[in-house]
Design a protein around this motif. Structure first.
Motif, short mmCIF file in Angstrom:
data_model
loop_
_atom_site.label_atom_id
_atom_site.label_comp_id
_atom_site.label_asym_id
_atom_site.label_seq_id
_atom_site.Cartn_x
_atom_site.Cartn_y
_atom_site.Cartn_z
N VAL A 335 0.85 -1.19 0.00
CA VAL A 335 0.00 0.00 0.00
C VAL A 335 0.89 1.24 0.00
O VAL A 335 1.87 1.31 0.74
CB VAL A 335 -0.93 0.01 1.23
CG1 VAL A 335 -1.72 1.31 1.30
CG2 VAL A 335 -1.88 -1.18 1.19
N GLY A 336 0.53 2.22 -0.83
CA GLY A 336 1.30 3.47 -0.85
C GLY A 336 1.46 4.00 -2.26
O GLY A 336 0.51 3.99 -3.05
N THR A 337 2.67 4.46 -2.58
CA THR A 337 2.99 4.95 -3.91
C THR A 337 4.06 4.06 -4.52
O THR A 337 4.64 3.21 -3.83
CB THR A 337 3.53 6.39 -3.85
OG1 THR A 337 4.74 6.38 -3.07
CG2 THR A 337 2.54 7.35 -3.23
N LYS A 338 4.34 4.27 -5.79
CA LYS A 338 5.45 3.54 -6.41
C LYS A 338 6.73 3.86 -5.66
O LYS A 338 6.97 5.00 -5.28
CB LYS A 338 5.59 3.93 -7.88
CG LYS A 338 6.61 3.09 -8.64
CD LYS A 338 6.73 3.50 -10.09
CE LYS A 338 7.58 4.74 -10.23
NZ LYS A 338 7.93 5.03 -11.65
N THR A 339 7.56 2.86 -5.45
CA THR A 339 8.80 3.04 -4.70
C THR A 339 9.87 3.71 -5.56
O THR A 339 9.65 4.01 -6.73
CB THR A 339 9.32 1.70 -4.17
OG1 THR A 339 9.53 0.81 -5.28
CG2 THR A 339 8.29 1.07 -3.21
N ALA A 340 11.04 3.92 -4.98
CA ALA A 340 12.08 4.77 -5.61
C ALA A 340 12.64 4.20 -6.91
O ALA A 340 13.11 4.95 -7.77
CB ALA A 340 13.22 4.99 -4.62
N GLY A 341 12.64 2.88 -7.08
CA GLY A 341 13.26 2.31 -8.26
C GLY A 341 14.77 2.44 -8.23
O GLY A 341 15.40 2.71 -9.25
N ALA A 342 15.34 2.22 -7.06
CA ALA A 342 16.79 2.36 -6.87
C ALA A 342 17.32 1.07 -6.25
O ALA A 342 17.52 0.98 -5.04
CB ALA A 342 17.10 3.55 -5.97
N VAL A 343 17.51 0.06 -7.08
CA VAL A 343 17.85 -1.28 -6.57
C VAL A 343 19.05 -1.85 -7.31
O VAL A 343 18.93 -2.53 -8.33
CB VAL A 343 16.65 -2.24 -6.69
CG1 VAL A 343 16.97 -3.57 -6.01
CG2 VAL A 343 15.39 -1.63 -6.08
N LEU A 344 20.22 -1.54 -6.78
CA LEU A 344 21.47 -2.12 -7.24
C LEU A 344 22.28 -2.49 -6.00
O LEU A 344 22.16 -1.84 -4.97
CB LEU A 344 22.28 -1.13 -8.08
CG LEU A 344 21.66 -0.65 -9.39
CD1 LEU A 344 22.48 0.51 -9.96
CD2 LEU A 344 21.57 -1.78 -10.40
N ALA A 345 23.09 -3.54 -6.09
CA ALA A 345 23.99 -3.86 -4.99
C ALA A 345 25.24 -3.01 -5.13
O ALA A 345 25.78 -2.84 -6.23
CB ALA A 345 24.36 -5.33 -5.00
N SER A 346 25.70 -2.47 -4.02
CA SER A 346 26.86 -1.57 -4.08
C SER A 346 27.77 -1.80 -2.89
O SER A 346 27.42 -2.49 -1.93
CB SER A 346 26.39 -0.11 -4.10
OG SER A 346 25.77 0.23 -2.87
N THR A 347 28.93 -1.20 -2.98
CA THR A 347 29.86 -1.18 -1.86
C THR A 347 30.45 0.22 -1.77
O THR A 347 30.29 1.04 -2.67
CB THR A 347 30.96 -2.23 -2.03
OG1 THR A 347 31.68 -2.38 -0.80
CG2 THR A 347 31.94 -1.84 -3.13
N PHE A 348 31.11 0.51 -0.65
CA PHE A 348 31.76 1.81 -0.47
C PHE A 348 33.27 1.64 -0.57
O PHE A 348 33.85 0.74 0.05
CB PHE A 348 31.38 2.43 0.87
CG PHE A 348 30.00 3.01 0.87
CD1 PHE A 348 29.78 4.33 0.47
CD2 PHE A 348 28.91 2.25 1.26
CE1 PHE A 348 28.51 4.87 0.44
CE2 PHE A 348 27.63 2.78 1.24
CZ PHE A 348 27.43 4.09 0.83
#
Length: 410
Positions: A335-348
């Motif tokens: 329930v809510g709005t469409k999510t951010a669409g920011a889905v990648l695996a990363s490291t620092f």
């Protein structure tokens, strides 16, 4: 490598350490830019992206880089160049921002924000922080500081104990607040609330710094008394894969697959074996990739009642994976709005001069074969952006998804 992988989208935290507006020399900028180039060309992976473009982007943004006189200005200029790649999880952090990420503490006015052309939009007010004490609320637009227009976060930063007069726009009103900058924790405590005698709500603020598996276990011990559970991820910007797996195991059977991470090597193998097919992550995932799943619980217990997941545009990365898994495995409703669409695996990666680079290493494909990067999760029961940020309206929508109508407020 796996234990170093994080699934992150870092929100902007409006804060400042005692040493704010740190200057940066031309030589330091050159060293950082050179290190960035080496890292992204050698290690970064996102479907269809040619990272050799970085050299041309450096030339294109040369004037902005040269004009930056502080670390914050330089990071903003670099991130502006990164934005032209058109994906998430590629981000340059200043030494101060990197310290906040690792320690969870900073000095500032205590809000998270989105930069807008006419000021700074408050997306969250830190509980017990200076802004909350002054009366600033979510949804306020900060547009003046000490009588001057606000154009960026630097305009409201300052040392601990100093005051700043902030003018905000709240609806049609312009309001004035005096805020005393102070030290505060950016880590928000996860909490459980009872909506009625059969419905519990658990708000999980992050899968990164501050996610405490033992505390989550205790919240779910209490929530198992309920018939219905709302998992509130509206302000959760992501975090580490192990924490995502832990929470997923609270509502899904052990080892339920959440999806697959796809590396550059996986894509290359697929292309070699299938030269006539595009190396789309959804296709690659059918043959290659690293599967992540729901973690088995030590006590063997999980929540078996009805589930609703609350999401918003601020729900990113690991939050999106969780919501997608609940939806695809028909465990509950979103329930809510469409999510951010920011889905990648990363490291620092540590860079010269104390800077830190968030570097995307893997694509992600859900159990159902969806690439969430750039697409997000569509809710089963949609809300307007203004509604999803209102706690009462969001909870009412979640209860409606359960088929329960709450009594009207007095």
């Amino acid at each position: 490598m796996k234990n170093r992988i994080t699934v992150l989208l870092l929100g902007a935290c409006l804060s400042a350490g005692a040493a704010f507006a740190q200057p940066i020399s031309p030589e330091a900028k050159e060293r950082v830019l050179e290190a960035i180039g080496k890292q992204i060309k050698s290690h970064a992976y996102v479907k269809g992206v040619d990272f050799s473009r970085w050299d041309s982007l450096v030339e294109k943004h040369k004037e902005a880089f040269e004009g930056a006189s502080t670390q914050d200005q330089f990071a903003a200029a670099v991130n502006g160049a990164f934005a032209e790649f058109g994906f998430s999880h590629l981000n340059l952090q200043t030494p101060r921002a990197a310290e906040i990420r690792t320690t969870g503490r900073t000095v500032g006015i205590g809000v998270t924000i989105e930069v807008r052309p006419d000021g700074l939009l408050v997306t969250r007010v830190i509980e017990g922080g200076p802004a909350q004490k002054a009366g600033i609320k979510v949804g306020d637009l900060l547009f003046e500081a000490d009588g001057k227009p606000i154009r960026g976060v630097e305009d409201v930063r300052g040392e601990e104990g100093t005051k700043v007069k902030i003018r905000v726009r709240r609806g049609e009103e312009a309001l004035d607040f005096e805020v005393v900058r102070a030290q505060f924790s950016v880590v928000q405590k996860d909490e459980l609330k009872w909506i009625d005698d059969k419905t519990a709500l658990i708000r999980v603020n992050s899968f990164a710094t501050g996610y405490d598996p033992k505390a989550i276990d205790e919240l779910f011990d209490e929530a198992r008394k309920a018939e219905r559970l709302i998992v509130d991820l509206r302000f959760n910007g992501g975090g580490a894969v192990p924490n995502l797996s832990h929470l997923a195991g609270k509502v899904l059977p052990p080892y339920t697959p959440l999806g697959k991470f796809i590396t550059r090597a996986d894509a290359n193998k697929f292309k070699e074996a299938n030269p006539d097919k595009p190396d789309d992550p959804a296709l690659v995932a059918k043959e290659y990739g690293w599967t992540i799943g729901a973690r088995a619980q030590r006590d063997g217990k999980r929540f078996d009642g009805d589930v609703v997941v609350l999401v918003s545009p601020s729900s990113a990365s690991a939050s999106e994976i969780f919501a997608a898994a609940v939806k695809e495995h028909k465990r509950g409703k979103v329930v809510g709005t469409k999510t951010a669409g920011a889905v990648l695996a990363s490291t620092f990666v540590r860079l010269p001069e104390g800077f830190s680079l968030q570097l995307p290493l893997m694509e992600f494909v859900t159990f159902g074969g969806l690439r969430l990067e750039g697409a997000g999760v569509q809710p089963d029961e949609p809300l307007k952006p203004a509604e999803v940020g209102d706690d009462d309206l969001a909870v009412r929508a979640a209860m409606k998804a359960f088929g329960v109508a709450l009594p009207s407020a007095a």
